[in-house]
Design a protein around this motif. Structure first.
Motif, PDB file in Angstrom:
ATOM      1  N   VAL A 415       0.854  -1.190   0.000  1.00 28.33           N
ATOM      2  CA  VAL A 415       0.000   0.000   0.000  1.00 28.33           C
ATOM      3  C   VAL A 415       0.889   1.238   0.000  1.00 28.33           C
ATOM      4  N   ALA A 440      -3.203   0.122  -3.820  1.00 31.18           N
ATOM      5  CA  ALA A 440      -2.903  -1.157  -3.180  1.00 31.18           C
ATOM      6  C   ALA A 440      -2.640  -2.183  -4.262  1.00 31.18           C
ATOM      7  N   ARG A 475      -8.672   2.683   3.078  1.00 30.92           N
ATOM      8  CA  ARG A 475      -8.270   1.303   3.432  1.00 30.92           C
ATOM      9  C   ARG A 475      -9.429   0.335   3.238  1.00 30.92           C
ATOM     10  N   MET A 478      -9.958  -0.219  -0.478  1.00 30.11           N
ATOM     11  CA  MET A 478      -8.923  -1.051  -1.075  1.00 30.11           C
ATOM     12  C   MET A 478      -9.102  -2.509  -0.694  1.00 30.11           C
TER      13      MET A 478
END
Length: 485
Positions: A415, A440, A475, A478
Motif C-alpha cells: 500500500v 494497493a 483502506r 482497497m
C-alpha cells in the motif's frame, strides 16, 4: 403534347416535388426538433408509458419501475439502496428531468433510441423494449466507501489502474432519487427540501466538486522534478531551506511539524513528512510551466473529461509569480482537483506511468442483452516514465509504512499513499479538507487506486488529518476491491 398541357404537367410535377420536400423536411427536421423539445409532454408520456430499462451494478439492477396511481404517466422510476448509488445513476424524474447515467442514456433506458428498433418496428411505430446500462462499479467497493463516509461530507473514488474502470464513486451527504421520481406533492416537497439543503446532497462531489488538493499535489510536483531531471533519485538531498522564504515577500513557508527533518530533505523524506518547504522550493526551481505540463499529463486543465458523465475541470493555474508558484507546489493558491482527478494521478503511478482512460460504463445492451455499444478498457496515455512511477510508488509505500499514512496499512498487501490537508478562502481560512490518495497491490495482479476527501466545516485546521479522517475509508475501499476480507 401541346405546349399548354406540357406546361401544366411540369407545373404539377413541381408542386408534387415541393410537397415531398416539405413533408420530408417536417419529418426529418421539424419533427425531430419537436421530439427533442423538453416541453413536449408527449415525450414525457412516451418515456413513462412502460417500465424503464435498468442501470446494472455487479450483475444486478439498482433501478426499477413501478406503476403510478393514475394520470397519463403510467410508471415512475425506483432505486435500490436509496442514496448508495445516486452519485452513479443520477435521477430520472417525471417532473425534474434526468441527470448523469439516467440522462445520458435516457433513450436507451426509455426504449426510444433508434438502435433498439428493428426494421418492422421502425415502419409500424411499435414500442420497443428498453435497453440496459452495464456499469463498472463493484458493489463491495461502493458499500465500503458509503459506509466509511457515513454522515461526513465528502467523496471517494476507486479506479482499477490497468483498465481505468471506476470501481466505486460515492458522494455524501447523498439523497434517495426515488423520492423525486414521481409527480406527487410529496415528490415536490422532497425536491424543494433538497434544493434548500445547505449541505448540497445533490452535488456529486466525486465528479463536480473541485477542491484544493493540498499535499496530495506534491506527488505531481515530485513527478515533474524527476521527469525534468531536477533530481534523479528520491533519496538525493534537495536544496530546500527550512523555513522557505517565499520569493518577493516577507512571508515564509513553514511545515506542520517544526521537528520534522525537512531542511534539504530528499523527495522520499519530504513525502514521508509532507515537507512544505521542499515542494514549494521545488515548484519554484522547476517553474510553473514545467509543473503545469506534468499536471496536464495526469489530466489537469482538461475541459471535457467524460466518464461518460462530465467531470468538473481540475486546474493548475497560469500567470503566477514565484511566491504563488511555491504555494501551488503544495496544492494551495488556485490549485483545484476533483476526487476523480486525484484518483487518476495515483492510478497512473500504480500502472507504471500509464494513465488508463477512466470510465464507469462497460456496455449498453438492448432488452435481450445484445451489446449495442461497448466501452473497452485499455485506452491510455503516458503520464510519467515507468522509472519515475516506480520511484514514487516506493516513496508512497514509505509514507504508509513510516510516515503520515499509517492508517491505510493492509497486512500482506503493498500500500502506498499520500495524505493532504487544505483550505479555501482568504489566507486559507475557509473549510478545511482532509485528503488521502493511495494504491494497493496484492502481488497477484490485482490493483486499485483510491482518492478520498472529507470536508470538515465545523473543525479547526489543526484537528483535520488526512490519516485520521480519510485514510481509514481508503483502506476499507482497497480491501473491498482486493477481496482481502
Amino acid at each position: 403534347m401541346n405546349k399548354t398541357i406540357r406546361r401544366a404537367s411540369i407545373f404539377s410535377l413541381l408542386l408534387v416535388l415541393a410537397v415531398m420536400v416539405r413533408v420530408t423536411w417536417m419529418q426529418a427536421v421539424d419533427g425531430r426538433a419537436l421530439a427533442d423539445d423538453k416541453h413536449n409532454r408527449r415525450n414525457i408520456i412516451a418515456q413513462y408509458a412502460n417500465p424503464l430499462g435498468d442501470i446494472v451494478v455487479g450483475g444486478k439492477p439498482v433501478t426499477g419501475s413501478t406503476t403510478t396511481n393514475g394520470g397519463d404517466l403510467r410508471y415512475k422510476r425506483t432505486y435500490t439502496g436509496g442514496g448508495l448509488y445516486s452519485a452513479v445513476t443520477g435521477y430520472s424524474s417525471q417532473v425534474y428531468g434526468a441527470t448523469q447515467l439516467e440522462g445520458i442514456y435516457r433513450g436507451i433506458l426509455g426504449g426510444t433510441d433508434p438502435r433498439l428498433k428493428s426494421l418492422p418496428d421502425s415502419l409500424t411505430g411499435k414500442a420497443t423494449e428498453p435497453g440496459d446500462v452495464i456499469t463498472t462499479i463493484d458493489p463491495a467497493v461502493q458499500q465500503a466507501a458509503f459506509k466509511g463516509l457515513g454522515d461526513k461530507k465528502g467523496a471517494a473514488v476507486a479506479i482499477d489502474p490497468a483498465t481505468g474502470r471506476i470501481l466505486g464513486m460515492v458522494s455524501t451527504p447523498s439523497y434517495d432519487p426515488s423520492k423525486i421520481s414521481g409527480g406527487s406533492k410529496a415528490d415536490g416537497a422532497a425536491w424543494s427540501a433538497l434544493q434548500a439543503d445547505k449541505d448540497q446532497p445533490m452535488l456529486n462531489r466525486a465528479l463536480r466538486a473541485a477542491y484544493p488538493p493540498g499535499s496530495t499535489f506534491k506527488l505531481v510536483v515530485a513527478a515533474a522534478a524527476l521527469e525534468n531531471g531536477l533530481y534523479s533519485s528520491i533519496d538525493e538531498k534537495t536544496v530546500s531551506p527550512n523555513p522557505y522564504p517565499l520569493p518577493g515577500t516577507s512571508r515564509e513557508l513553514v511545515n506542520e511539524s517544526a521537528s520534522a527533518p525537512c531542511e534539504n530533505a530528499s523527495i522520499n523524506t519530504a513525502l514521508q513528512y509532507s515537507c512544505n518547504n521542499v515542494f514549494g522550493k521545488m515548484a519554484v526551481d522547476l517553474g510553473q510551466d514545467k509543473v503545469r505540463a506534468a499536471a496536464e499529463k495526469f489530466g489537469f486543465n482538461t475541459d471535457s473529461l467524460d466518464i461518460p458523465v462530465r467531470a468538473a475541470k481540475s486546474v493548475y493555474p497560469k500567470g503566477m509569480d514565484k511566491a504563488q508558484t511555491a504555494l501551488s507546489g503544495i496544492g494551495q493558491f488556485d490549485d483545484t482537483a476533483t476526487p476523480l482527478q486525484m484518483a487518476m494521478v495515483v492510478a497512473a503511478l500504480a500502472n507504471g506511468g500509464e494513465l488508463a482512460s477512466p470510465h464507469m460504463v462497460s456496455q449498453v445492451t438492448d432488452g435481450n442483452g445484445t451489446v449495442l455499444q461497448s466501452y473497452p478498457d485499455g485506452e491510455s496515455s503516458r503520464a510519467v516514465s515507468a522509472d519515475t512511477a516506480a520511484k514514487l510508488r516506493k516513496a508512497m509505500v514509505n509514507v504508509v509504512d513510516n510516515g503520515t499514512g499509517s492508517n491505510a496499512k493492509i497486512s500482506g498487501v503493498e500500500v502506498g499513499g499520500k495524505t493532504g490537508t487544505a483550505q479555501h478562502g482568504e489566507n486559507n481560512s475557509g473549510t478545511p479538507y482532509a485528503w488521502f490518495v493511495s494504491y494497493a497491490d496484492d502481488g497477484k495482479g490485482h490493483q486499485v487506486a483510491v482518492a478520498v476527501v472529507v470536508e470538515q466545516s465545523d473543525a479547526v485546521r489543526s484537528e483535520v488529518s488526512g490519516n485520521g479522517l480519510a485514510a481509514p475509508i481508503a483502506r476499507a475501499m482497497m480491501k473491498a476491491a482486493l477481496k482481502t476480507g
